[in-house]
Design a protein around this motif. Structure first.
Motif, PDB file in Angstrom:
ATOM      1  N   ASP A 179       0.814  -1.212   0.000  1.00 37.12           N
ATOM      2  CA  ASP A 179       0.000   0.000   0.000  1.00 37.12           C
ATOM      3  C   ASP A 179       0.853   1.271   0.000  1.00 37.12           C
ATOM      4  N   ARG A 180       2.182   1.093  -0.006  1.00 32.94           N
ATOM      5  CA  ARG A 180       3.058   2.261   0.055  1.00 32.94           C
ATOM      6  C   ARG A 180       3.657   2.608  -1.311  1.00 32.94           C
ATOM      7  N   HIS A 181       3.359   1.783  -2.313  1.00 34.86           N
ATOM      8  CA  HIS A 181       3.862   2.082  -3.658  1.00 34.86           C
ATOM      9  C   HIS A 181       2.979   1.374  -4.675  1.00 34.86           C
ATOM     10  N   ASP A 182       2.719   2.034  -5.818  1.00 31.57           N
ATOM     11  CA  ASP A 182       1.866   1.430  -6.844  1.00 31.57           C
ATOM     12  C   ASP A 182       2.580   0.335  -7.620  1.00 31.57           C
ATOM     13  N   ASN A 183       3.836   0.580  -7.946  1.00 30.79           N
ATOM     14  CA  ASN A 183       4.579  -0.331  -8.818  1.00 30.79           C
ATOM     15  C   ASN A 183       5.494  -1.214  -7.975  1.00 30.79           C
ATOM     16  N   ILE A 184       4.891  -2.108  -7.186  1.00 37.81           N
ATOM     17  CA  ILE A 184       5.650  -2.956  -6.263  1.00 37.81           C
ATOM     18  C   ILE A 184       5.367  -4.422  -6.583  1.00 37.81           C
ATOM     19  N   HIS A 185       6.417  -5.246  -6.562  1.00 41.14           N
ATOM     20  CA  HIS A 185       6.305  -6.625  -7.023  1.00 41.14           C
ATOM     21  C   HIS A 185       7.064  -7.565  -6.089  1.00 41.14           C
ATOM     22  N   PRO A 186       6.433  -8.673  -5.677  1.00 45.35           N
ATOM     23  CA  PRO A 186       7.125  -9.639  -4.810  1.00 45.35           C
ATOM     24  C   PRO A 186       8.028 -10.564  -5.623  1.00 45.35           C
ATOM     25  N   PHE A 187       9.226 -10.772  -5.145  1.00 41.47           N
ATOM     26  CA  PHE A 187      10.164 -11.717  -5.754  1.00 41.47           C
ATOM     27  C   PHE A 187      10.775 -12.575  -4.654  1.00 41.47           C
ATOM     28  N   PRO A 188      10.101 -13.677  -4.301  1.00 32.83           N
ATOM     29  CA  PRO A 188      10.660 -14.564  -3.280  1.00 32.83           C
ATOM     30  C   PRO A 188      12.004 -15.137  -3.727  1.00 32.83           C
ATOM     31  N   SER A 189      12.688 -15.765  -2.795  1.00 29.82           N
ATOM     32  CA  SER A 189      14.036 -16.267  -3.042  1.00 29.82           C
ATOM     33  C   SER A 189      14.092 -17.195  -4.244  1.00 29.82           C
ATOM     34  N   SER A 190      15.111 -16.990  -5.061  1.00 30.03           N
ATOM     35  CA  SER A 190      15.377 -17.880  -6.183  1.00 30.03           C
ATOM     36  C   SER A 190      16.548 -18.784  -5.820  1.00 30.03           C
ATOM     37  N   VAL A 191      16.943 -19.625  -6.774  1.00 26.89           N
ATOM     38  CA  VAL A 191      17.993 -20.595  -6.456  1.00 26.89           C
ATOM     39  C   VAL A 191      18.759 -20.957  -7.718  1.00 26.89           C
ATOM     40  N   ASP A 192      20.051 -21.161  -7.561  1.00 32.07           N
ATOM     41  CA  ASP A 192      20.878 -21.739  -8.613  1.00 32.07           C
ATOM     42  C   ASP A 192      20.840 -23.250  -8.410  1.00 32.07           C
ATOM     43  N   ALA A 193      19.769 -23.854  -8.922  1.00 29.58           N
ATOM     44  CA  ALA A 193      19.503 -25.273  -8.642  1.00 29.58           C
ATOM     45  C   ALA A 193      20.623 -26.179  -9.128  1.00 29.58           C
ATOM     46  N   ALA A 194      21.183 -25.889 -10.288  1.00 29.44           N
ATOM     47  CA  ALA A 194      22.238 -26.745 -10.832  1.00 29.44           C
ATOM     48  C   ALA A 194      23.464 -26.742  -9.929  1.00 29.44           C
ATOM     49  N   PRO A 300      13.643 -16.861   3.373  1.00 31.99           N
ATOM     50  CA  PRO A 300      15.027 -17.360   3.346  1.00 31.99           C
ATOM     51  C   PRO A 300      15.392 -18.065   2.041  1.00 31.99           C
ATOM     52  N   THR A 301      16.559 -17.705   1.515  1.00 31.62           N
ATOM     53  CA  THR A 301      17.093 -18.423   0.350  1.00 31.62           C
ATOM     54  C   THR A 301      17.505 -19.839   0.720  1.00 31.62           C
ATOM     55  N   LYS A 302      17.647 -20.091   2.009  1.00 30.93           N
ATOM     56  CA  LYS A 302      18.096 -21.419   2.447  1.00 30.93           C
ATOM     57  C   LYS A 302      17.164 -22.521   1.978  1.00 30.93           C
ATOM     58  N   THR A 303      15.869 -22.262   2.017  1.00 35.94           N
ATOM     59  CA  THR A 303      14.918 -23.337   1.705  1.00 35.94           C
ATOM     60  C   THR A 303      15.156 -23.917   0.316  1.00 35.94           C
ATOM     61  N   PRO A 304      15.110 -23.112  -0.750  1.00 32.93           N
ATOM     62  CA  PRO A 304      15.336 -23.716  -2.058  1.00 32.93           C
ATOM     63  C   PRO A 304      16.748 -24.253  -2.247  1.00 32.93           C
ATOM     64  N   GLU A 305      17.734 -23.641  -1.611  1.00 31.90           N
ATOM     65  CA  GLU A 305      19.101 -24.151  -1.748  1.00 31.90           C
ATOM     66  C   GLU A 305      19.233 -25.531  -1.119  1.00 31.90           C
ATOM     67  N   TYR A 306      18.673 -25.711   0.058  1.00 27.68           N
ATOM     68  CA  TYR A 306      18.718 -27.026   0.702  1.00 27.68           C
ATOM     69  C   TYR A 306      17.993 -28.073  -0.139  1.00 27.68           C
ATOM     70  N   LEU A 307      16.813 -27.699  -0.633  1.00 33.20           N
ATOM     71  CA  LEU A 307      16.031 -28.653  -1.425  1.00 33.20           C
ATOM     72  C   LEU A 307      16.779 -29.029  -2.705  1.00 33.20           C
ATOM     73  N   ALA A 308      17.417 -28.045  -3.334  1.00 37.57           N
ATOM     74  CA  ALA A 308      18.185 -28.339  -4.547  1.00 37.57           C
ATOM     75  C   ALA A 308      19.348 -29.275  -4.251  1.00 37.57           C
ATOM     76  N   ALA A 309      19.883 -29.190  -3.046  1.00 39.42           N
ATOM     77  CA  ALA A 309      20.980 -30.081  -2.647  1.00 39.42           C
ATOM     78  C   ALA A 309      20.490 -31.489  -2.307  1.00 39.42           C
ATOM     79  N   GLY A 310      19.167 -31.692  -2.385  1.00 41.41           N
ATOM     80  CA  GLY A 310      18.616 -33.012  -2.101  1.00 41.41           C
ATOM     81  C   GLY A 310      18.425 -33.281  -0.625  1.00 41.41           C
ATOM     82  N   LEU A 311      18.232 -32.208   0.157  1.00 39.81           N
ATOM     83  CA  LEU A 311      18.084 -32.341   1.600  1.00 39.81           C
ATOM     84  C   LEU A 311      16.649 -32.056   2.034  1.00 39.81           C
ATOM     85  N   GLN A 312      16.225 -32.775   3.054  1.00 37.13           N
ATOM     86  CA  GLN A 312      14.992 -32.417   3.733  1.00 37.13           C
ATOM     87  C   GLN A 312      15.293 -31.296   4.721  1.00 37.13           C
ATOM     88  N   VAL A 313      14.267 -30.489   5.012  1.00 36.81           N
ATOM     89  CA  VAL A 313      14.456 -29.271   5.785  1.00 36.81           C
ATOM     90  C   VAL A 313      13.532 -29.288   7.001  1.00 36.81           C
TER      91      VAL A 313
END
Length: 794
Positions: A179-194, A300-313
């Protein structure tokens, strides 16, 4: 389409941002921990200069200076300002502003820089710098962190007021700030899966971890007040047979605050490249975040990084972790050490299962840094275009209307051409005939405005709206872009549409995302989607109708879900009663491309369509008669040549009967909220909903405003003619009128209504330019002979 022309056409609003250096202001040092800033800036540096401005470092030298640091594998330059430690905060701020000016002078640039902020605290030193765009990428709520500066909230408010576009590090913080800006966009954590997936191959264990027995529970990241160290301590005490490996720099915590035990191993900071090797030796990954103000909005970026590493969280109930990953079998949520112990036990028992890995991999496939970069880069381009366009008029406002002249009688010579209709066809031809051939032109329209159905205006709240529904400009024609660019700058805009199915909203046209959502699948390649749709298709021996096209391509279920109800509402007829061209215009894609159009040039007039038409018709040889029906003109106002863009049957008094058209009713509303829809248009295929779609104009216009305007469209048989009804008998009737038109060499019929054909805006412009090109060479000779050579509908 010519790429250079497309770029040139957008230059007034966006241009090529690669010639604008990007200065990233960050509270994190480039070589501290590889996080979101580094992932994005490396990608931006592929086609532009990027400077990473870090926090100042005190120096004993009496003069302030800049350090330029380069790093392997990237062209990003880290800038480290050194400021005499004797300076107070106010003096240091002024010094930093001068150093920034010094750097800008040294680097030189064809365009002002893009200013990209990860901390509001650096806004005061850069606020004076002219910018191509200002970006605030708000990863965290820094004001909630330990030792947050007291003026941070004030600086953030100033930065938000100046920013052209705002990104957030997740949905929770987006919800808090939307509500504090019109042009605002959410970008949750990404991951370098490879990168992290290499952990699954069982890399050679680093020496400092190899000697630690199993089972190993690991954490990798910054170690600060956001961690619940009590959980680490209590878990180590309760299960001395488990080893807890903690990797990362310790920040804002003293050594005395870290719990110590024989089975807790503080290994310190490690290089990003080495993290998969450490993770390959873990049995379960930990996310023991404290539930406090500092973690209220983290993603947290940790979640996708852990999952990409084949780990349960196993994680504490961080809101965005629960929101995005809480339903995955690989992620377990626990509140305390006892809950962690139970969740870890369960995870260890299911360690070898492939089901949770496959499920996690499907989620990770949508979270690449490349995709995030492309989306952000597109929004940056749009924001830069909007900033440029906003600066074109006085005080950054839309330019004033030109004084539209009425009929000017008594001038010599009389009108050479009368044009019925001030939409695209009529306006383009009027401009070309006046400017290109020196002809006096009278443009007549029964409406009180120019622009035809593309007319837009500011409503009572000051919001730019399209009176007759959304008009989205797109084309592959160089000629059309070059012509219209004489009368407008452009705002880059790629249109996206969602279909509301009641329980979900999915992209239209149908693409891979749509298919996966509707059928509950996880198709990941074009070939898989193509094969699946082929299996759903129900071959039709002879494709004659709109229904045949869809069923033959994708089968009955998708036809019923997306096409049947919508088409019945739109046309008042079942698809089986309509020409095949109705649905042939709507593609089905095997990719995840969710753009509604794929044309090479997609943009909106920066100040709206009406301003473009005003510029087009602002000529001393063009008069306007608005609110006047062509058929009511007295003989003295007629001309040797008539260009008629209204319904061809109306011109002849409906001699053979009326040509069927479909009309629309529009319900316009202004809402006391900044945004309603996630995209510009949402379609409603169900016949249970009376309207076909809702449009929210701020997506199209990029306007910044505390309120928003929407339009509901309800098709009907009564009202202004919009869409020729595509049926064979209607085409046969049109052919009779077309033959009748050939008996009137003094009249040219053009546009949608004059040609009884559905044209996009660019096609109407192209048709009008084509008519003029064929007409112009003979205008100075014999007007009548020239008209006879043009024919109808060229």
């Amino acid at each position: 389409m010519n790429e250079a022309l497309s770029a040139q056409a957008l230059a007034g609003s966006q241009g090529t941002l690669s010639d604008a250096p990007l200065i990233c202001f960050s509270h994190l040092r480039w070589d501290f921990v590889l996080q979101r800033p580094q992932h994005l800036m490396r990608r931006f540096a592929a086609d532009r200069r990027v400077y990473f401005w870090e926090e100042m470092i005190p120096t004993d030298h009496h003069l302030a200076y800049l350090e330029f640091h380069s790093f392997d594998g990237t062209t990003v330059q880290a800038i480290r300002p050194r400021v005499p430690r004797t300076q107070c905060a106010a003096e240091a701020e002024r010094t930093l502003a001068r150093l920034l000016d010094q750097m800008l002078g040294l680097i030189g640039a064809a365009r002002p820089p893009v200013l990209w902020f990860y901390t509001p605290q650096m806004w005061p030193i850069a606020r004076h710098v002219p910018a191509t765009a200002v970006v605030y990428d708000c990863m965290d709520e820094l004001s909630n962190f330990r030792f947050a500066p007291p003026d941070l909230r004030r600086n953030e408010a100033d930065l938000l007021a100046a920013a052209d576009v705002v990104f957030t590090g997740g949905y929770s913080i987006w919800e808090a700030k939307r509500d504090r800006h019109d042009n605002i966009h959410p970008f949750p954590s990404s991951v370098d899966a490879a990168h992290f997936a290499t952990a699954r191959r069982g890399a050679l264990q680093p020496a400092d971890q190899a000697a630690i027995p199993g089972p190993r529970l690991g954490y990798a990241g910054v170690i600060d007040e956001r961690l619940d160290l009590g959980i680490i301590r209590d878990l180590a005490t309760a299960r001395p047979d488990w080893q807890i490996v903690m990797i990362g720099p310790v920040v804002k915590l003293s050594e005395a605050e870290l719990p110590r035990a024989a089975n807790i191993h503080w290994l310190g900071s490690r290089d990003y490249a080495d993290l998969p090797a450490y993770m390959s030796g873990w049995d379960v990954a930990l996310m023991p975040f404290a539930m406090n103000e500092a973690t209220r909005f983290i993603s947290p970026t940790k979640t996708p990084e852990y999952l990409a590493a084949g780990l349960q969280v196993v994680s504490t109930p961080v809101r965005d972790v629960r929101r995005h990953y809480g339903d995955l079998a690989a992620v377990r949520i626990a509140d305390d050490a006892a809950g962690f112990a139970g969740a870890i036990e369960t995870a260890l028992q299911g360690k070898e299962s492939r089901e949770w890995r496959n499920e996690a991999d499907r989620v990770l496939a949508t979270l690449s840094w490349d995709a995030t970069f492309r989306h952000m880069n597109r929004l940056l381009g749009e924001a830069a275009g909007h900033r440029t366009a906003a600066a074109l008029g006085p005080q950054g406002r839309r330019p004033p209307r030109f004084p539209a002249p009425g009929i000017r009688r008594g001038k010599s010579p009389a009108y050479d051409v009368v044009i019925a209709g001030a939409g695209f066809a009529g306006s383009v031809l009027a401009q070309r005939l006046a400017e290109g051939s020196g002809k006096r032109v009278l443009v007549v329209d029964r409406r009180e405005h120019i622009g035809g159905n593309a007319y837009d205006h500011l409503n009572e709240a000051g919001l730019l709206v399209h009176r007759y529904g959304p008009h989205i400009f797109h084309t592959n024609s160089d000629d059309v872009v070059a012509y219209l660019s004489q009368f407008t700058h452009w705002r880059p805009y790629e249109h996206r549409v969602l279909a509301d199915l009641g329980n979900m909203r999915v992209p239209m046209p149908i693409n891979r995302t749509t298919v996966n959502a509707v059928y509950g699948l996880d198709l990941t390649t074009d070939a898989e989607v193509e094969a699946f749709l082929a299996a759903q298709a129900e071959p039709v021996a002879e494709i004659r109708t709109a229904r045949d096209v869809v069923v033959n391509a994708v089968g009955e279920r998708l036809y019923e879900t997306f096409f049947r109800g919508y088409t019945r509402k739109q046309w008042g007829l079942d698809p089986s009663e309509l020409d095949k061209l109705v649905t042939a215009r709507v593609p089905t894609r095997t990719t995840t491309d969710d753009r509604y159009f794929t044309d090479r040039f997609q943009a909106m007039p920066a100040h709206g369509y009406t301003r473009m038409f005003e510029a087009m018709l602002d000529h001393p040889l063009i008069d306007l008669a608005l609110g006047t029906d062509f058929h009511d003109l007295p003989p003295r106002d007629l001309a040797p040549l008539t260009i008629y863009t209204g319904p061809i049957d109306a011109f002849f008094g409906h001699r053979f009967g009326k040509l069927p058209y479909r009309s629309l009713t529009f319900r316009h509303e202004t809402l006391d909220q900044r945004r309603l829809l996630p995209v510009g248009v949402v379609n409603f295929p169900s016949e249970d909903v009376p309207y076909t779609r809702i449009t929210e104009y701020k997506h199209l216009t990029g306007q910044v405003h505390p309120r928003t305007a929407i339009t509901y469209e309800i098709p009907s048989d009564e009202g202004d003619p919009y869409y020729p009804v595509p049926r064979p008998e209607n085409q046969a009737l049109f052919k009779r009128y077309e033959e009748l038109a050939l008996t009137r060499p003094d009249v040219i019929f053009a546009g949608r209504l004059g040609s009884y054909r559905y044209y996009n805006m660019d096609q109407v412009v192209g048709q009008a330019l084509s008519i003029y090109r064929r007409l112009a060479p003979q205008l100075d000779a014999q007007m009548t002979r020239a008209v006879e050579s043009v024919g109808i509908g060229d």
